[in-house]
Design an enzyme around this catalytic site. Structure first.
Site, PDB file in Angstrom:
ATOM      1  CG  ASP A  99      -2.352  -1.189   0.855  1.00 41.32           C
ATOM      2  OD1 ASP A  99      -2.487  -1.199  -0.216  1.00 41.32           O
ATOM      3  OD2 ASP A  99      -2.696  -1.523   2.026  1.00 41.32           O
ATOM      4  CG  ASP A 155      -7.525  -4.317  -1.422  1.00 42.99           C
ATOM      5  OD1 ASP A 155      -8.194  -5.429  -2.017  1.00 42.99           O
ATOM      6  OD2 ASP A 155      -8.062  -3.871  -0.424  1.00 42.99           O
TER       7      ASP A 155
HETATM    8  N1  GLY Z   1      -7.173  -1.844   1.087  1.00 43.44           N
HETATM    9  C1  GLY Z   1      -7.891  -2.434   2.355  1.00 43.44           C
HETATM   10  C2  GLY Z   1      -9.245  -1.775   2.369  1.00 43.44           C
HETATM   11  O1  GLY Z   1     -10.032  -1.271   1.291  1.00 43.44           O
HETATM   12  O2  GLY Z   1      -9.881  -1.889   3.231  1.00 43.44           O
END
Ligand code: GLY
Length: 375
Positions: A99, A155
């Site tokens: 992330d 994600d």
């Molecule tokens: N990327 C983690 C979420 O969308 O909660």
């Protein structure tokens, strides 16, 4: 598309003005924080408790969107302060994860694109190198988290635009090649034939084959976590914009069609399209992210196709604004009823979450006609 936007101009302008009026006040109050949610209406702060938390770029990124749309230097100052706080996350490499795209592309990367700031560019390039370093060439994917070798979450499609940008910036295709290999693999492993999406897939790190799938933040295995669908829509259209590869746009459209078809009860989605009817749930964040993706798809398709995407985006945003936004200047969050996961009850559902605000602003910023410098 222009006609539909023009028909909604008054609402778009008023919503942007409300965002500016509220954020002028809130940004002053929260200028030394990295907020995630609110406690009794007041932003919390992840700076010391969890500086490497995946959402810590969103506050600075919101400030960059507001700076872009208003040219008010105060927003830029708060965005820069957020970037300095986030530097704490660079101090421990072992705490970082995929992330880093969310954390640094839409904050520092956006700052560099808008202002040319060299410190911001450097931060985003370091983040890109960290992300590319997570690529497994045998498996063909970017590893999501640190402890699970083959786990890949949808994600990550939102992290890889950082790589496309970095390749262009340094004139070297390696980062783009990594991003495309990952996008191609995820198309095979995560996108189902009906347009729904797996959240987590465990991929064999040596062969790239699917071992198993998980429900992740959704209801159960085989279900359809709405934010995961949203990440796929906005993520794949961005991959298309950066590469021109038609399959990426086709996938974004396919997941978008599935998403729109499932909004039969309300334009604001539930947490999972395949959850039980009761209790009724909402995830406004999934709606806002999807609206951003739909607006970008509308820009990429021929004229006769645009209407469906842009109308769906406006329907989602209007319902979010009318039913779920808090415009009080005394409370820090805007979009309410975000949900971390289906099974995050009771504390992680129906709460304001910083990325709900970010993507709602992102969508209104697009409808205002400002350049999408953050994709
Ligand atoms: N990327 C983690 C979420 O969308 O909660």
């Amino acid at each position: 598309m222009e006609k539909i936007i023009a028909q909604n101009k008054q609402w778009i302008d008023e919503t942007w003005e409300k965002l500016d009026a509220k954020l002028k006040v809130v940004s002053e109050r929260s200028k030394n924080k990295l907020p995630y949610t609110t406690i009794n209406g007041v932003h919390d702060d992840k700076t010391t408790s969890d500086v490497a938390w995946w959402t810590n770029g969103f506050w600075g990124a919101m400030m960059m969107l507001m700076y872009s749309g208003t040219k008010d230097e105060h927003y830029l100052e708060v965005a820069r302060s957020a970037q300095s706080l986030l530097d704490g996350a660079f101090k421990d490499f072992t705490e970082l994860h995929h992330d880093v795209g969310f954390m640094w592309y839409i904050s520092s990367g956006a700052d560099y694109k808008l202002t040319g700031d060299q410190g911001a560019k450097n931060r985003a390039l370091f983040a890109a190198s960290t992300l590319a370093g997570r690529f497994n060439p045998k498996g063909g994917y970017i590893k999501s988290w640190n402890n699970d070798e083959g786990w890949v979450i949808i994600d990550c499609m939102m992290n890889i635009p950082l790589l496309y940008w970095a390749s262009k910036e340094i004139g070297d295709d390696r980062y783009k090649n990594v991003a495309m290999a990952h996008a191609d693999k995820t198309m095979e492993t995560h996108i189902r034939p009906d347009g729904s999406v797996n959240h987590i897939v465990n991929i064999d790190p040596d062969t790239g084959d699917v071992i198993e799938t998980f429900g992740g933040q959704g209801y159960e295995i085989g279900s359809s976590w709405t934010r995961g669908q949203a990440w796929a829509i906005y993520g794949y259209v961005q991959s298309y914009i950066h590469t021109g590869k038609q399959e990426y746009l086709d996938v974004a459209k396919k997941v978008a069609h599935y998403f729109i078809a499932n909004l039969y009860d309300s334009f604001v989605p539930p947490i999972d399209f395949r959850e039980p009817e009761e209790p009724k749930t909402y995830d406004t964040t999934a709606g806002a992210i999807t609206a951003c993706g739909l607006i970008e798809i509308a820009k990429c398709v021929p004229e006769f196709e645009k209407k469906m995407y842009i109308k769906a985006a406006i329907n989602i945003l209007k319902e979010t604004e009318e039913k779920f936004c808090n415009w009080s200047l005394d409370e820090d969050s805007i979009v309410q009823y975000g949900s971390e996961a289906y099974h995050a009850k009771p504390t992680g559902i129906n709460i304001p979450i910083i990325y709900g605000d970010y993507y709602f602003i992102d969508a209104i910023h697009k409808l205002k006609g400002f350049e999408s410098f953050n994709i």
